[in-house]
Design a protein around this motif. Sequence first.
Motif, PDB file in Angstrom:
ATOM      1  N   GLY A 116       0.684  -1.061   0.033  1.00  0.00           N
ATOM      2  CA  GLY A 116       0.286   0.263  -0.011  1.00  0.00           C
ATOM      3  C   GLY A 116       0.731   1.194  -0.160  1.00  0.00           C
ATOM      4  N   ASP A 127      -3.573   3.563   2.133  1.00  0.00           N
ATOM      5  CA  ASP A 127      -4.254   3.380   1.519  1.00  0.00           C
ATOM      6  C   ASP A 127      -3.930   1.627   1.299  1.00  0.00           C
ATOM      7  N   VAL A 128      -3.900   1.007   2.432  1.00  0.00           N
ATOM      8  CA  VAL A 128      -3.783  -0.838   2.048  1.00  0.00           C
ATOM      9  C   VAL A 128      -4.469  -1.469   1.368  1.00  0.00           C
ATOM     10  N   TYR A 129      -3.664  -2.485   0.514  1.00  0.00           N
ATOM     11  CA  TYR A 129      -4.310  -3.128  -0.680  1.00  0.00           C
ATOM     12  C   TYR A 129      -4.536  -4.109   0.271  1.00  0.00           C
TER      13      TYR A 129
END
Length: 455
Positions: A346, A355-357
């Motif tokens: 992210g 913004d984390v995957y």
Amino acid sequence: MSDTSRRDFLKTSSIAAVGAAALHSLSAGAYAAGEDTVRIGLVGCGGRGTGACSQALKSPGRVRLIAMGDVFRDQMDGSLNNIEKAVAKDDTAEITVAEESKFIGFDAYKKVIDSGVDVVILATPPGFRPMMLEYAVEKGVNVFMEKPVATDAPGVRRVLEAARKAKEKGLKIGVGLQRHHQAPYQDMVGRIHSGEFGDVRALRVYWNSGGVWDPRKNRDEVKSEMEYQLRNWYYYTWLCGDHICEQHIHNLDVGNWVMSKNGELQFPVKANGMGGREVRKDKKYGEIFDHHAVEYTYADGTTMMSQCRHIRNVWNSVTEHVHTTKGIVHLSDRSSNGIRGGGGFGIKYFDGTEDVYKGDSRDPYQVEHDDLFTAIRNGNAYSEAEYGAMSTMTAILGRMCTYSGQEITMQDALERGLGIMPEDLSWDAKLPNAPDADGVYAVPVPGVTKVLADA
Ligand SMILES: NC(=O)c1ccc[n+]([C@@H]2O[C@H](COP(=O)([O-])OP(=O)(O)OC[C@H]3O[C@@H](n4cnc5c(N)ncnc54)[C@H](O)[C@@H]3O)[C@@H](O)[C@H]2O)c1
């Protein structure tokens, strides 16, 4: 169909190009339904060869293992056993390796490739890869080959040439740099390329770990120096490339992928670095270093800082980090020292938000085979050999810098890098890197060791 016409069919057919009617006449409809059998052979029956072969067998459609090759019989027997267990529940995986299709010795690869296989899996130590790839391409056989694809510059040149010929022949080549088939990498690298995070300013890449297996055989358990080095191949540069090549290639390759945009392959134009053996000094650890730190520069001036270390009880990280004008993109396969959750994939923006995957977590080792075998069945162009070769060369360039202590350009490294493969590949070969009378190997010395041929 004969072996050759089957191979040609697999090579040239594509559902779109051939058309449904023609397809029926060629394979009675079975091929389109995924029942047509792709025959595979395995060369190098160790840990990864066993895994790769099992994954190939589990790829969509019917796949049959028909031949195996290794220099050691014990390795092959263990591998076959494990492959059988791994695919036991898969209805479309078949194993029919007759005793006469089990080949042992330095020419085993030729015999496997000549056994009527459609695809050969090359998973020996990497020093042998260029020779084996060349032969497969000459014989018109598709290839899955593990990374790295060579251990010296002449080897990389041979791979690039074989890749060119493979394309001319319509052959497909997959390379075991599985991050390219791992959804979080695909997603995050795609978003970097789209410009979503601004411009790339710098990269940091690491493979700092406790190392791999300790030497597997003592001197009194083997018959020759060649057997000693082969059993313990990780510790000899001609076989392994040093761990910067053997493992850290994954992270360097991600750097090259991030820097490659619009289909244009990018790799560093120069590098400098330092390294040595600080902890793993015993003669049983052969000749490789236990740490390397390299500063790479790309054509647009972007720097990639790289570290790889095989030392226990120190800071470890197997990760890649891309510094952009909006924040830092963390690409973390193993240890998550980047951002919260998501396996470490992210972006952390400069304002502190993240913004984390959270997407697809499929096993990239399986996906890389699914993708290659689908391309083979559908006749789609497929070549990972070029970036595989240049990521291998990126690692070799780093090693050339740490061994010599010099700053070296990629062009010089590729064109003038000294070959390190022995000419004689036989059990009683006199190896150029043989140890002294006490069994001690010469270790590279920065400022002294020469890695380039004279201009
Ligand atoms: N993509 C990945 O994440 C990943 C992971 C592990 C290993 N690998 C790669 O796979 C390759 C093999 O690694 P491994 O861990 O399976 O090693 P391994 O030692 O378990 O297996 C290597 C096998 O090759 C055989 N071999 C050696 N020389 C040979 C020759 N000339 N001809 C035929 N067989 C020969 C050995 O006897 C052994 O069975 C390496 O290139 C390694 O970098 C990739």
